[in-house]
Write an enzyme that holds these catalytic residues in place. Structure first.
Site, PDB file in Angstrom:
ATOM      1  N   HIS A  67      -6.053   3.396   0.064  1.00 54.56           N
ATOM      2  CA  HIS A  67      -6.070   3.731   1.565  1.00 54.56           C
ATOM      3  C   HIS A  67      -6.776   5.071   1.670  1.00 54.56           C
ATOM      4  O   HIS A  67      -6.481   5.951   1.003  1.00 54.56           O
ATOM      5  CB  HIS A  67      -4.384   3.964   1.782  1.00 54.56           C
ATOM      6  CG  HIS A  67      -4.086   4.287   3.146  1.00 54.56           C
ATOM      7  ND1 HIS A  67      -3.237   3.364   4.008  1.00 54.56           N
ATOM      8  CD2 HIS A  67      -4.606   5.171   4.071  1.00 54.56           C
ATOM      9  CE1 HIS A  67      -3.211   3.715   5.169  1.00 54.56           C
ATOM     10  NE2 HIS A  67      -3.801   4.972   5.173  1.00 54.56           N
TER      11      HIS A  67
ATOM     12  N   CYS B  80       0.874  -1.225   0.212  1.00 49.95           N
ATOM     13  CA  CYS B  80      -0.407  -0.082   0.041  1.00 49.95           C
ATOM     14  C   CYS B  80       0.883   1.150  -0.060  1.00 49.95           C
ATOM     15  O   CYS B  80       1.863   1.539   0.858  1.00 49.95           O
ATOM     16  CB  CYS B  80      -1.044   0.117   1.227  1.00 49.95           C
ATOM     17  SG  CYS B  80      -1.867   1.402   1.492  1.00 49.95           S
TER      18      CYS B  80
ATOM     19  N   ASN C  96     -12.259  10.628  -2.802  1.00 47.66           N
ATOM     20  CA  ASN C  96     -12.964   9.748  -4.091  1.00 47.66           C
ATOM     21  C   ASN C  96     -12.853   8.425  -3.565  1.00 47.66           C
ATOM     22  O   ASN C  96     -12.103   7.741  -2.881  1.00 47.66           O
ATOM     23  CB  ASN C  96     -11.549   9.727  -5.128  1.00 47.66           C
ATOM     24  CG  ASN C  96     -11.462  11.035  -5.701  1.00 47.66           C
ATOM     25  OD1 ASN C  96     -12.548  11.823  -5.843  1.00 47.66           O
ATOM     26  ND2 ASN C  96     -10.446  11.506  -5.990  1.00 47.66           N
TER      27      ASN C  96
ATOM     28  N   GLY D 135     -13.193   7.665  -8.874  1.00 46.88           N
ATOM     29  CA  GLY D 135     -11.966   8.054  -9.121  1.00 46.88           C
ATOM     30  C   GLY D 135     -10.848   7.918  -8.213  1.00 46.88           C
ATOM     31  O   GLY D 135      -9.771   8.530  -8.392  1.00 46.88           O
TER      32      GLY D 135
ATOM     33  N   HIS E 117      -8.175   8.384   2.109  1.00 44.48           N
ATOM     34  CA  HIS E 117      -7.669   9.747   1.978  1.00 44.48           C
ATOM     35  C   HIS E 117      -8.624  10.719   1.664  1.00 44.48           C
ATOM     36  O   HIS E 117      -9.429  10.608   0.984  1.00 44.48           O
ATOM     37  CB  HIS E 117      -6.274   9.703   1.085  1.00 44.48           C
ATOM     38  CG  HIS E 117      -6.516   9.350  -0.363  1.00 44.48           C
ATOM     39  ND1 HIS E 117      -6.849   7.803  -0.412  1.00 44.48           N
ATOM     40  CD2 HIS E 117      -6.687  10.085  -1.178  1.00 44.48           C
ATOM     41  CE1 HIS E 117      -7.145   8.113  -1.935  1.00 44.48           C
ATOM     42  NE2 HIS E 117      -7.024   9.064  -2.319  1.00 44.48           N
TER      43      HIS E 117
HETATM   44  P1  5GP Z   1      -7.049   9.122  -5.516  1.00 40.70           P
HETATM   45  O1  5GP Z   1      -7.074   9.542  -6.942  1.00 40.70           O
HETATM   46  O2  5GP Z   1      -6.956   7.861  -4.876  1.00 40.70           O
HETATM   47  O3  5GP Z   1      -8.365  10.064  -4.827  1.00 40.70           O
HETATM   48  O4  5GP Z   1      -5.955  10.113  -5.296  1.00 40.70           O
HETATM   49  C1  5GP Z   1      -4.550   9.757  -5.086  1.00 40.70           C
HETATM   50  C2  5GP Z   1      -3.542  10.729  -4.777  1.00 40.70           C
HETATM   51  O5  5GP Z   1      -2.468  10.511  -4.618  1.00 40.70           O
HETATM   52  C3  5GP Z   1      -3.520  11.661  -6.236  1.00 40.70           C
HETATM   53  O6  5GP Z   1      -3.998  13.057  -5.971  1.00 40.70           O
HETATM   54  C4  5GP Z   1      -2.033  11.489  -6.584  1.00 40.70           C
HETATM   55  O7  5GP Z   1      -1.349  12.511  -7.043  1.00 40.70           O
HETATM   56  C5  5GP Z   1      -1.457  11.259  -5.233  1.00 40.70           C
HETATM   57  N1  5GP Z   1      -0.279  10.574  -5.203  1.00 40.70           N
HETATM   58  C6  5GP Z   1      -0.001   9.118  -5.856  1.00 40.70           C
HETATM   59  N2  5GP Z   1       1.372   8.856  -5.662  1.00 40.70           N
HETATM   60  C7  5GP Z   1       1.697   9.722  -4.589  1.00 40.70           C
HETATM   61  C8  5GP Z   1       3.018   9.844  -3.880  1.00 40.70           C
HETATM   62  O8  5GP Z   1       3.995   8.929  -4.013  1.00 40.70           O
HETATM   63  N3  5GP Z   1       3.388  10.742  -3.058  1.00 40.70           N
HETATM   64  C9  5GP Z   1       2.325  11.874  -2.911  1.00 40.70           C
HETATM   65  N4  5GP Z   1       2.470  12.823  -2.175  1.00 40.70           N
HETATM   66  N5  5GP Z   1       1.091  11.543  -3.556  1.00 40.70           N
HETATM   67  C10 5GP Z   1       1.079  10.450  -4.371  1.00 40.70           C
HETATM   68 ZN    ZN Z   2      -2.564   1.459   3.455  1.00 39.23          ZN
END
Ligand code: 5GP
Ligand code: ZN
Length: 114
Positions: free
Chosen positions: A98, A5, A87, A93, A100
């Protein structure tokens, strides 16, 4: 900690991140691909796969996270407002499994989202 993860690895310090805040329950850090002048993520330290997987035991963590978001937003200068985004699942999306919360601010944000 869940194997493989990304956010568990960030919380554990195995993958570097730009930390804003952490306590016993949560970890806050800047998004690597910011969609607004200020864009950070707040995650529970416990591996909860998504908002859809919350239960009576873990729901309180979300309240604590929202209180922290309001404080951090103030400290980061978002007096004019900001958006909290979760999301959830594939159609929502979600790309990292995990839980967030995105916090975006520093510009006028469009609504509705695409
Ligand atoms: P989701 O699309 O799942 O709502 O958001 C995932 C977020 O995690 C995205 O905005 C993406 O830019 C961010 N993200 C993905 N990999 C990393 C990483 O390695 N470090 C950081 N700080 N953010 C990440
Ligand atoms: Zn996790």
């Amino acid at each position: 900690m869940a194997q493989d993860c990304l956010f568990c690895k960030i919380i554990a310090g195995e993958i570097p991140s730009k930390k804003i805040y952490e306590d016993d329950l949560m970890y806050a850090f800047y998004d690597i691909d910011p969609q607004a002048p200020v864009h950070f993520l707040v995650v529970p330290k416990e591996h909860i796969p998504s908002a859809d997987q919350l239960d009576e035991r873990t729901a309180g963590t979300v309240g604590r996270i929202f209180l922290t978001i309001a404080r951090l937003a103030r400290e980061l200068g978002l007096e004019n407002g900001y958006r909290i985004v979760n999301n959830c699942g594939e159609d929502g999306g979600q790309t990292v499994g995990h839980l967030h919360f995105h916090v975006l601010g520093g510009r006028l944000l469009a609504w509705p989202p695409g």
